[in-house]
Design a protein around this motif. Structure first.
Motif, PDB file in Angstrom:
ATOM      1  N   LEU A   1       0.825  -1.210   0.000  1.00  0.00           N
ATOM      2  CA  LEU A   1       0.000   0.000   0.000  1.00  0.00           C
ATOM      3  C   LEU A   1       0.860   1.262   0.000  1.00  0.00           C
ATOM      4  CD1 LEU A   1      -2.809  -0.967   2.558  1.00  0.00           C
ATOM      5  CD2 LEU A   1      -2.908  -1.010   0.044  1.00  0.00           C
ATOM      6  N   ASP A   2       2.137   1.108   0.371  1.00  0.00           N
ATOM      7  CA  ASP A   2       3.054   2.254   0.387  1.00  0.00           C
ATOM      8  C   ASP A   2       3.744   2.464  -0.953  1.00  0.00           C
ATOM      9  OD1 ASP A   2       2.605   2.946   3.052  1.00  0.00           O
ATOM     10  OD2 ASP A   2       4.082   1.498   3.785  1.00  0.00           O
ATOM     11  N   TRP A   3       3.416   1.643  -1.953  1.00  0.00           N
ATOM     12  CA  TRP A   3       4.066   1.774  -3.261  1.00  0.00           C
ATOM     13  C   TRP A   3       3.703   3.122  -3.900  1.00  0.00           C
ATOM     14  CZ3 TRP A   3       7.804  -0.907  -5.563  1.00  0.00           C
ATOM     15  CH2 TRP A   3       8.055  -0.660  -6.917  1.00  0.00           C
ATOM     16  N   GLY A   4       4.710   3.779  -4.445  1.00  0.00           N
ATOM     17  CA  GLY A   4       4.490   5.053  -5.107  1.00  0.00           C
ATOM     18  C   GLY A   4       4.523   6.240  -4.182  1.00  0.00           C
ATOM     19  N   THR A   5       4.761   5.995  -2.898  1.00  0.00           N
ATOM     20  CA  THR A   5       4.860   7.091  -1.937  1.00  0.00           C
ATOM     21  C   THR A   5       6.288   7.199  -1.421  1.00  0.00           C
ATOM     22  OG1 THR A   5       4.327   5.714  -0.015  1.00  0.00           O
ATOM     23  CG2 THR A   5       2.481   6.686  -1.224  1.00  0.00           C
ATOM     24  N   SER A   6       6.591   8.310  -0.818  1.00  0.00           N
ATOM     25  CA  SER A   6       7.903   8.508  -0.202  1.00  0.00           C
ATOM     26  C   SER A   6       7.691   9.162   1.160  1.00  0.00           C
ATOM     27  CB  SER A   6       8.792   9.388  -1.079  1.00  0.00           C
ATOM     28  OG  SER A   6      10.067   9.556  -0.496  1.00  0.00           O
ATOM     29  N   GLN A   7       8.061   8.439   2.205  1.00  0.00           N
ATOM     30  CA  GLN A   7       7.843   8.930   3.567  1.00  0.00           C
ATOM     31  C   GLN A   7       9.129   8.756   4.373  1.00  0.00           C
ATOM     32  OE1 GLN A   7       4.071   7.214   5.232  1.00  0.00           O
ATOM     33  NE2 GLN A   7       4.081   6.041   3.329  1.00  0.00           N
ATOM     34  N   SER A   8       9.329   9.645   5.307  1.00  0.00           N
ATOM     35  CA  SER A   8      10.492   9.527   6.191  1.00  0.00           C
ATOM     36  C   SER A   8      10.029   9.610   7.644  1.00  0.00           C
ATOM     37  CB  SER A   8      11.511  10.626   5.904  1.00  0.00           C
ATOM     38  OG  SER A   8      10.952  11.905   6.123  1.00  0.00           O
ATOM     39  N   PHE A   9      10.754   8.915   8.504  1.00  0.00           N
ATOM     40  CA  PHE A   9      10.384   8.837   9.914  1.00  0.00           C
ATOM     41  C   PHE A   9      11.625   9.045  10.777  1.00  0.00           C
ATOM     42  CE2 PHE A   9       7.561   6.200   7.414  1.00  0.00           C
ATOM     43  CZ  PHE A   9       6.308   6.601   7.841  1.00  0.00           C
TER      44      PHE A   9
ATOM     45  N   MET B   1      15.662   9.367   9.567  1.00  0.00           N
ATOM     46  CA  MET B   1      16.548   8.228   9.785  1.00  0.00           C
ATOM     47  C   MET B   1      16.070   6.975   9.049  1.00  0.00           C
ATOM     48  SD  MET B   1      17.298   8.771  13.863  1.00  0.00           S
ATOM     49  CE  MET B   1      18.529   7.501  14.010  1.00  0.00           C
ATOM     50  N   LEU B   2      14.762   6.916   8.792  1.00  0.00           N
ATOM     51  CA  LEU B   2      14.167   5.772   8.106  1.00  0.00           C
ATOM     52  C   LEU B   2      13.322   6.302   6.956  1.00  0.00           C
ATOM     53  CD1 LEU B   2      14.398   2.737   8.946  1.00  0.00           C
ATOM     54  CD2 LEU B   2      12.071   2.925   9.811  1.00  0.00           C
ATOM     55  N   THR B   3      13.514   5.757   5.765  1.00  0.00           N
ATOM     56  CA  THR B   3      12.806   6.239   4.582  1.00  0.00           C
ATOM     57  C   THR B   3      12.057   5.097   3.907  1.00  0.00           C
ATOM     58  OG1 THR B   3      14.503   7.929   4.190  1.00  0.00           O
ATOM     59  CG2 THR B   3      13.034   7.397   2.361  1.00  0.00           C
ATOM     60  N   ILE B   4      10.761   5.307   3.667  1.00  0.00           N
ATOM     61  CA  ILE B   4       9.946   4.320   2.962  1.00  0.00           C
ATOM     62  C   ILE B   4       9.699   4.834   1.551  1.00  0.00           C
ATOM     63  CG2 ILE B   4       7.790   3.031   2.941  1.00  0.00           C
ATOM     64  CD1 ILE B   4       9.603   2.409   5.309  1.00  0.00           C
ATOM     65  N   ASP B   5      10.226   4.124   0.556  1.00  0.00           N
ATOM     66  CA  ASP B   5      10.038   4.487  -0.850  1.00  0.00           C
ATOM     67  C   ASP B   5       9.896   3.199  -1.651  1.00  0.00           C
ATOM     68  OD1 ASP B   5      12.600   3.483  -0.802  1.00  0.00           O
ATOM     69  OD2 ASP B   5      13.580   5.407  -1.120  1.00  0.00           O
ATOM     70  N   ASN B   6       9.874   3.307  -2.984  1.00  0.00           N
ATOM     71  CA  ASN B   6       9.688   2.117  -3.811  1.00  0.00           C
ATOM     72  C   ASN B   6      10.801   1.095  -3.601  1.00  0.00           C
ATOM     73  OD1 ASN B   6       7.388   3.239  -4.797  1.00  0.00           O
ATOM     74  ND2 ASN B   6       8.151   3.612  -6.867  1.00  0.00           N
ATOM     75  N   PHE B   7      12.019   1.577  -3.398  1.00  0.00           N
ATOM     76  CA  PHE B   7      13.144   0.672  -3.158  1.00  0.00           C
ATOM     77  C   PHE B   7      12.895  -0.176  -1.914  1.00  0.00           C
ATOM     78  CE2 PHE B   7      17.188  -0.356  -1.145  1.00  0.00           C
ATOM     79  CZ  PHE B   7      17.955  -0.827  -2.202  1.00  0.00           C
ATOM     80  N   SER B   8      12.545   0.456  -0.818  1.00  0.00           N
ATOM     81  CA  SER B   8      12.329  -0.285   0.429  1.00  0.00           C
ATOM     82  C   SER B   8      11.087  -1.164   0.348  1.00  0.00           C
ATOM     83  CB  SER B   8      12.220   0.688   1.601  1.00  0.00           C
ATOM     84  OG  SER B   8      11.085   1.515   1.469  1.00  0.00           O
ATOM     85  N   VAL B   9      10.035  -0.678  -0.317  1.00  0.00           N
ATOM     86  CA  VAL B   9       8.812  -1.467  -0.442  1.00  0.00           C
ATOM     87  C   VAL B   9       9.073  -2.735  -1.247  1.00  0.00           C
ATOM     88  CG1 VAL B   9       6.503  -1.514  -1.462  1.00  0.00           C
ATOM     89  CG2 VAL B   9       7.242   0.479  -0.153  1.00  0.00           C
ATOM     90  N   ALA B  10       9.837  -2.615  -2.342  1.00  0.00           N
ATOM     91  CA  ALA B  10      10.114  -3.772  -3.201  1.00  0.00           C
ATOM     92  C   ALA B  10      10.926  -4.830  -2.449  1.00  0.00           C
ATOM     93  CB  ALA B  10      10.849  -3.317  -4.455  1.00  0.00           C
ATOM     94  N   PHE B  11      11.985  -4.420  -1.778  1.00  0.00           N
ATOM     95  CA  PHE B  11      12.815  -5.391  -1.065  1.00  0.00           C
ATOM     96  C   PHE B  11      12.094  -5.937   0.169  1.00  0.00           C
ATOM     97  CE2 PHE B  11      16.261  -3.664  -3.633  1.00  0.00           C
ATOM     98  CZ  PHE B  11      16.998  -4.817  -3.899  1.00  0.00           C
ATOM     99  N   THR B  12      11.287  -5.109   0.816  1.00  0.00           N
ATOM    100  CA  THR B  12      10.482  -5.606   1.930  1.00  0.00           C
ATOM    101  C   THR B  12       9.499  -6.663   1.436  1.00  0.00           C
ATOM    102  OG1 THR B  12      10.646  -3.515   3.142  1.00  0.00           O
ATOM    103  CG2 THR B  12       8.833  -4.967   3.720  1.00  0.00           C
TER     104      THR B  12
END
Length: 470
Positions: A43-51, A55-66
């Motif tokens: 559900l996070d695909w296509g978004t870019s969020q940082s937390f 220090m932690l970034t959710i983007d397509n790269f992280s979503v794909a490998f996750t």
């Protein structure tokens, strides 16, 4: 971030199921948890969020490998069914440790700060230390846990020391700021360069240990052999996928300028060549299937290192896509291989090649599944492993590493020998007194093996379903 929260909360909740007298509810609950987290992740695909202040970034790269990490765990869980049937007293704890280790894996593919890298490695590793020694009555399992813990602690110290030196040279833990400090040196930075380069080298050594790259691979055969097969499969796939995604982020986002200056490239190239050589030649000499798969894991780390050597300066480029596809194809095939080995070892109490004798006659499904797995790991066409190597080699050729690709192709030819040995045992050798019985396979496990074989062939026939999504 939602995936991390869900895994943490549900992992704690899963512990309370251990108070039940029966384990039968644990496996379906585990499958539901992983399925739910996998759905939430995409559900996070296509978004870019940082937390946590970036220090932690959710983007397509992280979503794909996750997604690869969670999918691998999901298809691996059916092979733990024997623990349920045997009434394993600590099964709830084992499952929760797996969920917590997945939190560490997700942090590794999502970090944007070196402290998050360290925390991710530790969360993932501590769970693996415990699970490696989970067969407490088996001396080999105890030995595996001790070796993995002692060596892991040592190389974690090496990694942490390197991290501290990089911070001392650049004054920051943030990847992008490290890169900026290297590309735009402040007054007096020249005197700090030796500190930076030594820190980089120590970090590479620490990461090399985590992904089983030579010459830091020496723990792998003994630990894989002693670790219960189910957890060895987890270690061979999920840890490697998360480790290489983290390694790629480190190189691309923190040290691209250092590569332009030719600092880390020779080191990484030497590691790649050595890993390919030791992994493939070492596997040839093995008589235990688990040790062969351990050296196979080392060799595949070498192929993934090719993608790191050949990266094109972008996190979402040919190298990242090559590592993504390769990790998926490798994970699917390796889970199937370890799954068959576990089922056979549970029934025949053997982990050598002769334990597979006549399996095609007694269990055609197991023989077929292991055959597809071995062919994929060897890189035979119409399997996912073929296109995994093709994409990695293509990225290397595009960047001028033709000699490295030629060497890798030669090593791939060597690998065909040891990947064919299980197939020969299953189809061309007769059973004996210890191998003439049918290996028990539940419907659940049979379905998982068929799904893994289908995914392997699907990746080999329609690679475009995954290739180039980054």
């Amino acid at each position: 971030m939602n995936s991390i929260i869900l895994l943490s909360v549900l992992g704690l909740g899963n512990l309370f199921l251990g108070f039940r007298r029966s384990n039968r509810l644990l496996l379906p609950v585990m499958m539901l948890i992983l399925g739910a987290v996998l759905t939430v992740n995409f559900l996070d695909w296509g978004t870019s969020q940082s937390f946590f202040n970036g220090m932690l970034t959710i983007d397509n790269f992280s979503v794909a490998f996750t997604g690869i990490v969670l999918l691998t765990a999901l298809v691996l869980i059916p092979f733990s069914q024997k623990y349920v049937l045997d009434g394993e007293a600590n099964l709830a704890e084992y499952y929760s440790l797996l969920l917590f280790s997945l939190v560490g894996a997700i942090m590794l593919v999502s970090y944007n700060h070196l402290l998050m890298l360290f925390l991710g490695i530790e969360i993932l590793s501590v769970a693996m230390y415990v699970l490696a020694g989970s067969d407490k009555r088996n001396l080999r399992s105890n030995e595996a846990a001790l070796k993995y813990f002692l060596m892991g602690a040592f190389f974690t110290g090496v990694l942490l020391f390197g991290l501290a030196l990089v911070y001392g040279a650049t004054g920051t833990f943030v990847l992008s700021e490290i890169s900026f400090a290297v590309q735009n040196p402040a007054p007096g930075f020249e005197s700090l360069k030796p500190m930076l380069y030594i820190g980089m080298l120590l970090m590479f050594i620490g990461m090399g240990f985590k992904v089983s790259a030579a010459p830091f691979h020496f723990w792998t055969p003994d630990v894989y052999e002693g670790t219960p097969t189910f957890f060895a499969a987890f270690m061979s796939t999920i840890v490697k996928t998360a480790g290489f995604a983290a390694f790629l982020k480190l190189l691309v986002q923190a040290f691209p300028a250092a590569n332009a200056q030719g600092i880390w490239l020779p080191t990484l190239t030497a590691m790649c060549v050595l890993t390919l050589l030791i992994g493939n030649v070492g596997a040839v000499a093995q008589t235990s299937i688990k040790r062969m798969l351990a050296y196979s894991s080392v060799s595949h780390a070498g192929y993934l290192l090719i993608a790191l050597v050949a990266y094109n300066g972008q996190l979402e480029g040919a190298s990242a896509n090559g590592i993504l596809f390769y990790s998926l194809a490798y994970s699917v095939a390796t889970v199937a291989a370890f799954g068959v080995v576990k089922l056979v070892a549970d029934a025949r109490m053997r982990e050598d090649y002769n334990g597979l004798n006549g399996l095609a006659k007694t269990n055609p499904l197991l023989a077929f599944s292991l055959t597809v797995s071995m062919l994929s790991l060897a890189g035979i066409p119409l399997t996912g492993g073929f296109f995994g190597k093709f994409f990695v080699f293509s990225a290397a050729v595009e960047n001028g590493y033709i000699g490295l690709v030629v060497f890798a192709v030669v090593m791939s030819m060597v690998s065909i020998y040891y990947y064919l040995r299980p197939i020969i045992s299953m189809y061309m050798r007769d059973t004996d007194a210890t191998t003439n019985e049918v290996v028990p396979v539940t419907t659940f496990q049979a379905g998982a093996l068929l799904l893994l074989a289908l995914l392997t062939v699907l990746l080999g026939v329609l690679p475009g379903l995954v290739a180039g999504i980054l």
